[in-house]
Design an enzyme around this catalytic site. Structure first.
Site: not given
Length: 222
Positions: A78, A132
């Protein structure tokens, strides 16, 4: 901080590739495609958050436009950004569908990109990875649960590392945020994070179009 209530919100679900699936992909010289759960609605997750079905479905319907145009790219790990970086794209979502209130999807590994090659190497080595979701929005505490609010915007689905102990996954956290998987939006050099309430939609649409334009020819070679 631009808006104290608006953050980058991340969640995690395990996404596995069996050795047989990887072997078949290599023997047939075909892209590696994985299937699994991308998100869950109306379910209390390990971060204590709940995504109302109507809000998540709205964003999934919008994201399907990127899926159908072949531009739903995601990154390896991320980033602290509300924009997908083409330089770090490792995969793309090729399909999504609902089973009850669980969102499933197919993900194609972009093996010819640097990040995609690294991702496949990790999978071949048996690393436990997960998919995710990354989005921008705010939450409101209701009955001890953090309810995702109407301002939520789905950005991408990224691959991240997973812990060996369920529930022990460590999300990136802002220094002044106690909630897991939430990073306060702020303006930094080289990152496009100016997403206050007045221009959130305009900025989102602009970078979605930019993403499509920059990425359209790229995926044809995969």
């Amino acid at each position: 901080m631009i808006n104290s209530g608006k953050c980058i919100i991340t969640e995690f679900y395990e996404f596995k590739a069996s050795p047989e699936l990887i072997k078949e992909s290599e023997e047939k010289n075909k892209p590696l495609v994985m299937t699994g759960i991308l998100q869950k609605a109306d379910t209390l997750n390990r971060n204590g958050r709940v995504y109302p079905y109507d809000i998540l479905k709205r964003e999934v319907d919008k994201y399907m436009e990127l899926v159908e145009s072949g531009t739903a790219g995601g990154e390896l790990d991320h980033p602290d950004s509300a924009v997908v970086s083409l330089a770090n794209v490792s995969h793309r979502v090729t399909d999504m569908w609902w089973q009850g209130k669980d969102l499933y999807g197919k993900v194609l590994i972009a093996e010819e990109t640097k990040a995609g090659s690294t991702l496949k190497g990790l999978l071949k080595a048996g690393f436990m990875l997960g998919i995710s979701s990354r989005g921008v929005g705010s939450v409101k505490s209701v009955g001890g649960k953090d309810m995702v609010q109407e301002d939520f915007e789905l950005i991408a689905f990224d691959f991240v590392s997973s812990p060996s102990t369920p529930g022990a996954y460590l999300f990136k956290e802002g220094k002044d945020m106690a909630r897991k998987g939430m990073i306060p939006l702020k303006e930094e050099s080289g990152k496009v994070l100016k997403l206050d309430n007045e221009n959130l939609k305009e900025q989102y649409e602009y970078y979605t179009k930019l993403h499509k334009l920059a990425n359209s020819d790229f995926w044809k070679n995969i």
